[in-house]
Design a protein around this motif. Structure first.
Motif, PDB file in Angstrom:
ATOM      1  N   ARG C   2       0.816  -1.261   0.063  1.00 58.71           N
ATOM      2  CA  ARG C   2       0.038   0.024  -0.183  1.00 58.71           C
ATOM      3  C   ARG C   2       0.674   1.231  -0.044  1.00 58.71           C
ATOM      4  O   ARG C   2       2.143   1.136   0.523  1.00 58.71           O
ATOM      5  N   SER C 221      -4.371  18.817  21.761  1.00 54.84           N
ATOM      6  CA  SER C 221      -4.792  18.883  20.423  1.00 54.84           C
ATOM      7  C   SER C 221      -4.465  17.560  19.585  1.00 54.84           C
ATOM      8  O   SER C 221      -5.378  17.402  18.752  1.00 54.84           O
ATOM      9  N   TYR C 222      -3.395  16.903  19.761  1.00 58.94           N
ATOM     10  CA  TYR C 222      -3.197  15.766  19.069  1.00 58.94           C
ATOM     11  C   TYR C 222      -3.660  14.631  19.535  1.00 58.94           C
ATOM     12  O   TYR C 222      -3.674  13.334  19.194  1.00 58.94           O
ATOM     13  N   GLY C 223      -4.532  14.594  20.768  1.00 54.55           N
ATOM     14  CA  GLY C 223      -5.074  13.616  21.474  1.00 54.55           C
ATOM     15  C   GLY C 223      -4.079  12.645  21.986  1.00 54.55           C
ATOM     16  O   GLY C 223      -4.443  11.347  22.069  1.00 54.55           O
ATOM     17  N   LYS C 334     -15.851   0.428  18.051  1.00 60.25           N
ATOM     18  CA  LYS C 334     -14.733   1.438  17.655  1.00 60.25           C
ATOM     19  C   LYS C 334     -13.721   1.301  18.793  1.00 60.25           C
ATOM     20  O   LYS C 334     -14.085   1.435  19.882  1.00 60.25           O
ATOM     21  N   PHE C 340      -2.310   5.165  18.066  1.00 63.70           N
ATOM     22  CA  PHE C 340      -2.942   5.805  17.163  1.00 63.70           C
ATOM     23  C   PHE C 340      -2.774   7.256  16.909  1.00 63.70           C
ATOM     24  O   PHE C 340      -2.302   8.052  16.349  1.00 63.70           O
ATOM     25  N   SER C 344       0.223  10.333  15.861  1.00 59.26           N
ATOM     26  CA  SER C 344      -0.049  11.344  15.047  1.00 59.26           C
ATOM     27  C   SER C 344       0.781  12.505  15.428  1.00 59.26           C
ATOM     28  O   SER C 344       1.081  13.458  14.569  1.00 59.26           O
TER      29      SER C 344
ATOM     30  N   LEU E  56     -13.255   9.970  17.506  1.00 56.49           N
ATOM     31  CA  LEU E  56     -13.982  10.266  16.116  1.00 56.49           C
ATOM     32  C   LEU E  56     -14.235   9.202  15.361  1.00 56.49           C
ATOM     33  O   LEU E  56     -13.333   8.151  15.172  1.00 56.49           O
ATOM     34  N   ARG E 102      -5.913  18.599  16.145  1.00 56.91           N
ATOM     35  CA  ARG E 102      -4.896  17.903  15.120  1.00 56.91           C
ATOM     36  C   ARG E 102      -5.005  16.466  14.987  1.00 56.91           C
ATOM     37  O   ARG E 102      -4.696  15.897  14.063  1.00 56.91           O
ATOM     38  N   THR E 103      -5.533  15.641  16.002  1.00 62.46           N
ATOM     39  CA  THR E 103      -5.784  14.422  16.036  1.00 62.46           C
ATOM     40  C   THR E 103      -6.768  13.945  15.099  1.00 62.46           C
ATOM     41  O   THR E 103      -6.730  12.948  14.502  1.00 62.46           O
ATOM     42  N   LEU E 106      -5.702  12.140  11.216  1.00 60.42           N
ATOM     43  CA  LEU E 106      -5.522  10.589  11.001  1.00 60.42           C
ATOM     44  C   LEU E 106      -6.723   9.955  11.156  1.00 60.42           C
ATOM     45  O   LEU E 106      -7.122   8.903  10.421  1.00 60.42           O
ATOM     46  N   LEU E 107      -7.606  10.535  12.370  1.00 58.53           N
ATOM     47  CA  LEU E 107      -8.702  10.120  12.642  1.00 58.53           C
ATOM     48  C   LEU E 107      -9.796  10.059  11.350  1.00 58.53           C
ATOM     49  O   LEU E 107     -10.412   9.103  11.110  1.00 58.53           O
ATOM     50  N   ARG E 109      -8.764  10.431   8.205  1.00 59.54           N
ATOM     51  CA  ARG E 109      -8.375   9.728   7.412  1.00 59.54           C
ATOM     52  C   ARG E 109      -8.772   8.142   7.281  1.00 59.54           C
ATOM     53  O   ARG E 109      -9.091   7.373   6.246  1.00 59.54           O
ATOM     54  N   GLU E 110      -8.704   7.825   8.587  1.00 60.77           N
ATOM     55  CA  GLU E 110      -9.306   6.318   8.861  1.00 60.77           C
ATOM     56  C   GLU E 110     -10.643   6.300   8.548  1.00 60.77           C
ATOM     57  O   GLU E 110     -11.084   5.126   7.962  1.00 60.77           O
ATOM     58  N   ASP E 124      -4.925  16.207   3.533  1.00 63.59           N
ATOM     59  CA  ASP E 124      -4.053  15.106   3.089  1.00 63.59           C
ATOM     60  C   ASP E 124      -5.013  13.790   3.048  1.00 63.59           C
ATOM     61  O   ASP E 124      -5.039  12.778   3.939  1.00 63.59           O
ATOM     62  N   ARG E 126      -6.187  10.810   2.038  1.00 66.49           N
ATOM     63  CA  ARG E 126      -5.747   9.456   1.188  1.00 66.49           C
ATOM     64  C   ARG E 126      -6.324   8.303   2.075  1.00 66.49           C
ATOM     65  O   ARG E 126      -6.620   8.354   3.297  1.00 66.49           O
ATOM     66  N   ARG E 127      -6.174   7.039   1.387  1.00 65.97           N
ATOM     67  CA  ARG E 127      -6.300   5.916   2.137  1.00 65.97           C
ATOM     68  C   ARG E 127      -5.310   5.622   3.301  1.00 65.97           C
ATOM     69  O   ARG E 127      -4.023   6.030   3.136  1.00 65.97           O
ATOM     70  N   LEU E 128      -5.748   5.266   4.526  1.00 66.34           N
ATOM     71  CA  LEU E 128      -4.732   5.219   5.451  1.00 66.34           C
ATOM     72  C   LEU E 128      -4.249   3.579   5.729  1.00 66.34           C
ATOM     73  O   LEU E 128      -2.992   3.460   5.807  1.00 66.34           O
TER      74      LEU E 128
END
Lengths: 364, 158, 374, 116, 151
Positions: C2, C221-223, C334, C340, C344, E56, E102-103, E106-107, E109-110, E124, E126-128
Motif C-alpha cells: 500500500r 490537540s493531537y489527542g 470502535k 494511533f 499522530s 472520532l 490535530r488528532t 489521522l482519525l 483519514r481512517e 491529506d 488518502r487511504r490510511l
C-alpha cells in the motif's frame, strides 16, 4: 625452560631458514618459500585471533547480559564462530544492481589491508616483532586511519541511503578522533623520546609509563582508549553502523564473505588498537618491573614476555568490549562535541603537562 | 565558572559511565545470575503450569470413553471456527435413536487458545493440554480428530 | 503493498527521502515512516500505516459479546489484559451488571502487572533503540517473572484472555498471592540497577534531554494520552479521573512531568512502574472473598444504545465504543487506541531533530504497531 | 625482517581478502533475481539515487581537522627530542599550542563545532 | 457546566439540535451541514472549551451515515457526544475538523478509508490502512468482500 625464555623472532627465523636451506638450494626460491611460510602463518595467526575475539565478544556479551552465549557448536560453543564463518562463506555475496561494482568489491579488501598493515611494528614478545620501524608510532597512526577509506568507499559505492549516511558519519568521526589519538601517542613519545615501538617498550624497563607517568599519562591513556574506540567504529561510537538508526550503515548491502571481511577487519583493528595501548602505556611485553627491586623484577621475568603482552592486550580488549555492552550510542553531533570540545582541548593541555613533567624529570 | 562547570560535567560523566560499567561488571563476574533456559535440553524437567493452554484435548478413560455429547456448545462458542463436530445417529440397545459424535474435528492451526470452548462445554468433555510443541512440516497435520477411534460416550453423561 | 504509487514519491530537487520501516530494527514492528532529510536533520516525517491492519472492528461485528474480547488481545499485545478488561467493562456497562469485588480486585492486580511488564519491555527496548543492548536482558528477566504469574493464573503469557463479561474466567491460582509478592520484592530491588545502567548514564541523558519536545497544548490537540501526554503536563490518567475496577480503593499518584521531552517521558514511565508496584502491594493482601464471576445469561444481548468505556493502558487511553442494536453481536465497535493518536504527534516531535532523535522519540512514545493498525 | 615485512603484509592482506571472496564465489550457490539486486531500504523501493548533493555538517570538521592534523605531524619530530633540548622546546611548543588552542576556541565560538 | 447548561448553551448557537440523554454522555444530534460552525464555537468559546477530541468515528445506519465526535473539556471536565447525520450515503461529505483538533487528521483519514466519508478541506485525504487501489469501504454494512471466509 631456557628455550622458552630466550626464543626470539630472529632465532626462530634463522632456525627455519637453516632448515629450509638444506632442502632448497636455489636462493630466490628459498626466499620466496620463506615469505610464503611467513605470510601463511601470519594469516593463520590473524584468523585464529579473530575467531578467538569473536568468541570472546559473544561470551563477554552473554555473561554481561545474563545469558549463556554460544554453547552448542564445539566444546562450550567455541566452534560457533567457525560455523558462522562457514555460513558466511556459503552465502551469496550479493552486489546491488545500482552499486558501483568495482568500488563495492574493492572496499572490503581495502579494509582488510588497512588493518593488517598496522601489525608490522607491534612487538608480540621480546624480540618478536615483524619490523621495528623507527617511526613506528607515526606509522601506526597513519596506517590505522586507512580504514576510513574503506568505509567511505563501501558506503558510497553501495548506492544505498543508509550506507551513505553511515559513511558520512564515519568520515567525520574517524577524522576527528585521529587528533586525540595522535596527541595521546605524542605524550608517550615525549616521555620515551623515541617513535619506535621497540624503543618505547624498552624505555619501560623499570616501570610502565602508566605508573611512572602518573596522572597526566593516565589521562592520556583514558583519552587514547576512548578515542581509539571511536577510531575503530565500535559501540558506543558505532555511528557508521548504528543498527537502530541505519539498519547496518555502511555495510547494509554487504553479504557473505564480503561482509565477513568487514567483521574481520573490525576485530583486527580492535586487537591492534589494544596492542598499541598495551605497548605504549602498559609496557607491551615488558614484565611488571619496579625500578630498584631486582629480586622482584627477576621473578616477574619468569613469566614469558608473550604472556605479558597478550594479557595486557586482552585486558584492554575486554574493557573496550565492556563499553560496547554497557553504553547507549552517542548521537552524531554529540560524538563530535565530545571530541572537539572535550577530548581535544584536554589532550592538548595534557601534552603540555607531560612535556613539563618530562623536562623536569617529575616522573619516576 | 566556565571551567568549574566544564570539569564538573566531565567528572559527572565519567562517574555515571563507571556506575554503568559496574553493573555489567557485576554480572560478568557473577555467572550464577545467568537466567538462560536451555530449552530442548531441559525437556525432562520442564513443567508447564497446569492452567497453561497449549491445545484442546478430549480426555478418554481406560474404557476408551469420553464425555462429549455432541451438543456443539463449543462449536458455537469458538470465535474462529476451530471446532467442527460431525454427528451421527446411533441406535442404542433399547432401540432409541441418539445423536452421537462421529468426529470432533479440531483445527489447531486456527486455534487461539482462548479457552472459550472449554468454558462453554456443559459436560467437561474437553480440556486444555499443556503440550506446546506443535510444529509440523505439513499444515494438514494440524487438523486433529479429538475423539479416539471406536470411543464411546461415558455412562451417565447426558 | 500500500501507499506505493509513484507520485507519492515525487520529491523536490536535492531532497533526501529515506524509508524507515517496515523492515527496520527500531520501528518495533511493521511501521513505515517516510522521512525527508537534510543531511542528518529530519525535515518531515510521514507515517504510513496498514501493514498489520486486520480489521478487528469489522471482525467484531460478527462475533458475540463473549467472543469479541479475545480479538482485542491481538491489538495491543503488550497490554492484552487491559484491552480485554476494557471490553468486558463496556459490556458490563451495557448490561448494567455489578461485578463482584473479588473480580474487580483480581482485574486491577492483573492490569497493574500487565502495565509493569509492558513498561519493563518498553524500558529494555528504549535501551536497545539507543544502542545499549544489555538493559534489554535485565528488563526481560523481571518481565519473565510477571509472565510466569500470568501463565500460572491466566493460562497464557501474552494473550491472557482471562476476562469474561461479569468477572474473570477462573479464580486466581493458589500460588498467585505468594508469587506476586515475591516478584514485587524482586522487581523493587532492581530499580536502582535500572537507574545505574540507564537513567543516570551521561550518554543516555544527552540522547534524551531536550529531544522530541511536545508542548501541553499540542499534546491535547493531537489527542496524545498516557505517559507521553503526562510528560507534557497533561493530566489524563483515566485511573484517577474516572476510576474503574478497584482503582477507587487504592492510593496512588498520577505522575506528571513538565519537560515534554524524551527524558520526561522516560522518567514518567520509570515512576509509573513504582506506582504500579505500590498499587499491587495495596491490593494483593486484601482480595475479598466471594464470587469471581457474576452470573450472566448464556447468550449476552446488550440493550439498544451506545456504550463508551475508557481505560488506561500502558500507552494511554483506550476507548471502547460499542453501538448495539439489541442483537447478540455488536452493531459497531470502535477502539480508540492510544498508539494511533500518539503516533499522530510523532511528525511534530521529530521535526528538526536528527535521525538518532527520531529513534529515541519512537521508543519513548512506546509504539505498538498492531495497536495502531488494529 | 626489514621493510619487506610491509610488502609482505600488503600481499597477505590482498591474498587473504581476495582468496576469501573468490572462494565464496566458487563455493556459494548463486541465484540471481531482480529483487536481490534491489537497494535495501526497509522493503520499500528506493526513491532515486543516493548519489545526490548531500548536506552533511562535516565538511567544516574536515577542514579544521586538516589544519590540526598538519600541526600534529609537526609535533612528532619535536616530541622525540624534547627531553634532550629541554626548556627551549617547551616554550616553543607552548607558543605553538597556544596558537592552535586559540584556533580551536575561535572555531568553537564561531559555532563551527556544531553539527548542523 | 452540567448537562442542562450545556443543552441551553448549545441551543443558543444551534436551535435545531436534538438532544438524547439516555446514554452516559449528552448526545447532540445535528445535520452534517451544521457541524462546522457549532464545533468551532464549542472549541473556541471558553465556556465550552472542548479542547480534547477523544474519539472520532462513523456509524453506518444502513440508510445514512453518522459521524460521532466525543468531545471533552480538560478545563471544565464536561463531555458531550456530537452526532452529525450524513444523509447522502453515496456521496457523503462533511467539513473536516482537523484544523481544530490535530488528532482528527489521522482519525478522519481512517474514517475516509473505512467508510468513504469525504472530508472537505482535509489537507491529506488518502487511504490510511488499505491500499490506494482498494475498492469499496469495508466498514460499511453493505460492503461485500468476495475473498472473505465466513466462519
Amino acid at each position: 625452560m631456557k628455550i622458552l625464555l630466550t626464543y626470539s623472532f630472529s632465532s626462530l627465523a634463522t632456525y627455519i631458514h637453516n632448515l629450509l636451506a638444506e632442502l632448497i638450494t636455489n636462493s630466490l626460491l628459498l626466499q620466496v618459500t620463506e615469505m610464503v611460510i611467513l605470510g601463511v602463518s601470519l594469516i593463520a595467526f590473524l584468523v585464529v585471533l579473530c575467531f578467538f575475539l569473536g568468541y570472546m565478544e559473544r561470551k563477554v556479551a552473554a555473561f554481561m547480559e545474563i545469558r549463556l552465549g554460544p554453547n552448542r557448536v564445539g566444546p562450550k560453543g567455541s566452534m560457533q564462530i567457525v560455523a558462522d564463518t562457514l555460513k558466511l562463506l556459503l552465502k551469496e555475496g550479493l552486489t546491488p544492481d545500482s552499486a558501483d561494482k568495482f568500488l563495492f568489491n574493492l572496499a572490503p579488501v581495502i579494509m582488510v589491508i588497512g588493518s593488517m598493515m598496522v601489525i608490522a611494528p607491534i612487538a608480540f614478545a621480546k624480540d618478536f616483532q615483524l619490523y621495528d620501524i623507527n617511526i613506528g608510532v607515526l606509522y601506526v597512526s597513519a596506517v590505522s586511519s586507512l580504514g576510513v577509506i574503506g568505509i567511505l568507499m563501501a558506503g558510497w559505492s553501495s548506492n544505498n541511503k543508509y550506507s551513505l549516511l553511515g559513511a558520512m558519519r564515519s568520515g567525520a568521526q574517524i577524522v576527528s578522533y585521529e587528533l586525540s589519538v595522535g596527541l595521546s601517542l605524542i605524550s608517550i613519545v615525549v616521555l620515551s623520546g623515541s617513535l619506535s615501538l621497540g624503543d618505547i617498550v624498552r624505555s619501560q624497563e623499570n616501570g610502565w609509563w602508566i605508573i611512572k607517568g602518573h596522572i597526566p599519562v593516565i589521562i592520556s591513556f583514558v583519552i587514547f582508549i576512548i578515542a581509539s574506540t571511536a577510531e575503530i567504529n565500535r559501540a558506543p561510537f558505532d555511528m557508521a553502523e548504528a543498527e537502530q538508526e541505519l539498519t547496518g550503515g555502511f555495510h547494509t548491502e554487504y553479504a557473505g564473505m564480503k561482509f565477513a571481511m568487514f567483521l574481520l577487519s573490525e576485530y583486527i583493528n580492535l586487537f591492534v588498537v589494544s596492542a598499541v595501548a598495551a605497548t605504549l602505556f602498559l609496557g607491551g611485553w615488558m614484565p611488571f618491573h619496579i625500578g630498584g627491586l631486582d629480586g622482584f623484577n627477576h621473578i616477574m621475568d619468569f613469566i614469558p614476555s608473550s604472556v605479558w603482552f597478550f594479557s595486557k592486550t586482552f585486558l584492554i580488549i575486554f574493557i573496550i568490549m565492556q563499553f560496547r555492552w554497557t553504553f547507549p550510542r552517542l548521537r552524531v553531533d554529540q560524538l563530535l562535541t565530545l571530541e572537539w570540545k572535550y577530548l581535544l582541548p584536554i589532550s592538548m593541555v595534557n601534552v603540555i603537562l607531560v612535556t613539563v613533567m618530562a623536562i623536569m624529570g617529575w616522573h619516576f | 565558572m566556565f571551567l568549574k562547570e566544564y570539569f564538573g560535567t566531565i567528572y559527572k560523566s565519567i562517574k555515571s559511565l563507571l556506575v554503568g560499567m559496574k553493573v555489567t561488571g557485576y554480572y560478568f563476574t557473577h555467572l550464577d545470575e545467568i537466567k538462560t533456559e536451555e530449552y530442548p535440553d531441559n525437556r525432562a524437567t520442564l513443567k508447564m503450569f497446569d492452567r497453561f493452554r497449549g491445545e484442546v484435548v478430549m480426555p478418554h478413560d481406560d474404557n476408551n470413553e469420553h464425555r462429549c455429547t455432541g451438543c456443539q456448545a463449543c462449536e458455537i462458542a469458538c470465535p474462529n471456527g476451530t471446532i467442527k463436530i460431525i454427528t451421527k445417529q446411533e441406535i442404542l440397545e433399547d432401540g432409541k435413536k441418539k445423536k452421537r459424535i462421529d468426529a470432533f474435528v479440531y483445527h489447531l492451526d486456527l486455534c487461539t487458545m482462548c479457552n472459550l470452548c472449554v468454558v462453554a462445554c456443559p459436560s467437561d468433555a474437553i480440556v486444555m493440554a499443556q503440550n506446546f510443541e506443535h510444529s509440523v512440516y505439513d499444515k494438514k497435520q494440524l487438523k486433529k480428530i479429538l475423539n479416539q477411534p471406536d470411543s464411546k460416550l461415558m455412562q451417565g453423561v447426558e | 503493498m500500500r501507499g506505493l504509487i509513484e507520485d507519492d514519491y515525487v520529491t523536490d530537487e536535492g531532497e533526501f527521502v529515506i524509508n524507515i520501516g517496515p523492515q527496520h530494527p527500531s520501528t518495533h514492528g511493521v511501521l513505515h515512516l517516510k522521512v525527508w532529510l537534510d543531511g542528518e536533520t529530519v525535515k518531515k516525517v510521514q507515517p504510513h500505516l496498514g501493514f498489520i491492519h486486520r480489521s478487528i472492528e469489522k471482525m467484531s461485528e460478527s462475533l458475540s459479546y463473549r467472543n469479541f474480547i479475545f480479538a482485542t488481545s491481538r491489538m495491543d499485545y503488550l497490554a492484552a489484559h487491559i484491552n480485554n478488561e476494557a471490553c468486558a467493562l463496556t459490556v458490563e456497562k451495557g448490561l448494567q451488571l455489578e461485578v463482584p469485588d473479588r473480580a474487580k480486585y483480581i482485574r486491577t492486580i492483573l492490569a497493574e502487572l500487565t502495565r509493569l511488564q509492558s513498561h519493563l519491555l518498553w524500558w529494555g527496548c528504549t535501551g536497545l533503540d539507543l544502542g545499549a543492548v544489555t538493559p534489554f536482558f535485565y528488563a526481560f528477566r523481571e518481565r519473565e517473572y510477571i509472565m510466569e504469574i500470568m501463565e500460572e493464573t491466566c493460562g497464557a503469557r501474552l494473550t491472557q484472555n482471562f476476562m469474561v463479561p461479569g468477572g474473570v474466567m477462573y479464580d486466581i491460582h493458589p500460588n498467585f498471592q505468594k508469587r506476586t509478592k515475591e516478584v514485587l520484592i524482586q522487581i523493587k530491588s532492581k530499580f536502582q540497577e535500572y537507574d545505574n545502567i540507564m537513567t543516570g548514564n551521561v550518554i543516555f541523558e544527552n540522547r534524551t534531554k531536550g529531544v522530541g519536545f511536545l508542548s501541553k497544548e499540542d499534546a491535547i490537540s493531537y489527542g496524545v494520552t498516557g505517559p507521553t501526554a503526562r510528560a507534557s503536563g497533561v493530566s489524563c490518567d483515566i485511573r484517577k479521573l474516572i476510576p474503574y475496577s478497584a482503582y477507587d480503593q487504592v492510593q496512588f499518584d498520577e505522575i506528571l512531568g513538565t519537560g515534554g521531552d524524551c527524558y520526561a517521558r522516560y522518567m514518567i514511565r520509570m515512576h509509573e512502574m513504582k506506582q504500579s508496584v505500590s498499587i499491587i502491594e495495596q491490593l494483593i493482601d486484601n482480595i475479598p472473598e466471594g464470587e469471581f464471576q457474576a452470573k450472566t445469561k448464556n447468550v449476552i444481548k446488550l440493550p439498544k444504545g451506545e456504550f463508551y468505556q475508557r481505560v488506561e493502558t500502558p500507552r494511554g487511553e483506550l476507548g471502547v465504543f460499542i453501538v448495539s442494536d439489541g442483537a447478540a453481536s455488536p452493531y459497531r465497535i470502535k477502539y480508540r487506541s492510544p498508539g494511533f493518536s500518539n503516533l499522530s504527534a510523532l511528525p511534530l516531535m521529530a521535526k528538526g531533530g536528527k535521525i538518532g532523535d527520531l529513534v529515541a522519540i519512537m521508543s519513548t512514545i512506546d509504539l505498538v504497531i498492531p495497536d495502531i493498525d488494529r | 625482517m626489514g621493510s619487506s615485512a610491509l610488502i609482505l603484509l600488503l600481499l597477505c592482506g590482498i591474498a587473504f581478502a581476495g582468496a576469501g571472496i573468490l572462494l565464496s564465489l566458487a563455493v556459494a550457490k548463486t541465484k540471481k533475481n531482480a529483487q536481490k539486486g534491489e537497494t535495501y531500504e526497509c522493503g520499500i523501493p528506493t526513491t532515486g539515487t543516493s548519489w545526490i548533493q548531500f548536506n552533511v555538517g562535516y565538511y567544516l570538521f574536515a577542514l579544521i581537522f586538516l589544519v590540526f592534523d598538519v600541526e600534529l605531524v609537526f609535533m612528532y619530530p619535536w616530541a622525540t627530542v624534547v627531553k634532550e633540548i629541554g626548556m627551549p622546546a617547551l616554550f616553543e611548543i607552548l607558543v605553538f599550542m597556544f596558537i592552535l588552542f586559540m584556533g580551536l576556541l575561535y572555531a568553537w565560538k564561531k559555532g563551527a563545532l556544531e553539527w548542523k | 457546566m452540567n448537562t442542562e447548561e450545556l443543552k441551553s448553551s448549545i441551543s443558543n448557537i444551534l436551535p435545531s439540535a436534538i438532544y438524547d440523554e439516555t446514554g452516559e454522555f449528552l448526545n447532540v444530534n445535528i445535520a452534517s451541514e451544521e457541524l462546522y460552525p457549532l464545533i468551532n464555537e464549542l472549541r473556541s468559546n471558553s465556556e465550552f472549551d472542548f479542547d480534547y477530541l477523544f474519539c472520532l468515528t462513523c456509524i453506518d445506519w444502513k440508510d445514512h451515515l453518522m459521524m460521532v465526535y466525543h468531545l471533552l473539556s480538560k478545563t471544565h471536565q464536561h463531555t458531550i457526544v456530537l452526532k452529525a447525520k450524513i444523509s447522502n450515503r453515496e456521496n457523503s461529505e462533511i467539513e473536516t475538523v482537523c484544523n481544530i483538533w490535530r488528532t482528527a487528521e489521522l482519525l478522519e483519514r481512517e474514517v475516509f478509508d473505512l467508510f468513504g466519508v469525504k472530508f472537505i478541506n482535509h489537507p491529506d485525504l488518502r487511504r490510511l490502512f488499505l491500499s490506494d487501489d482498494w475498492n469499496g469501504y469495508p466498514l460499511r454494512k453493505d460492503y461485500v468482500d468476495e475473498n472473505m471466509i465466513s466462519l
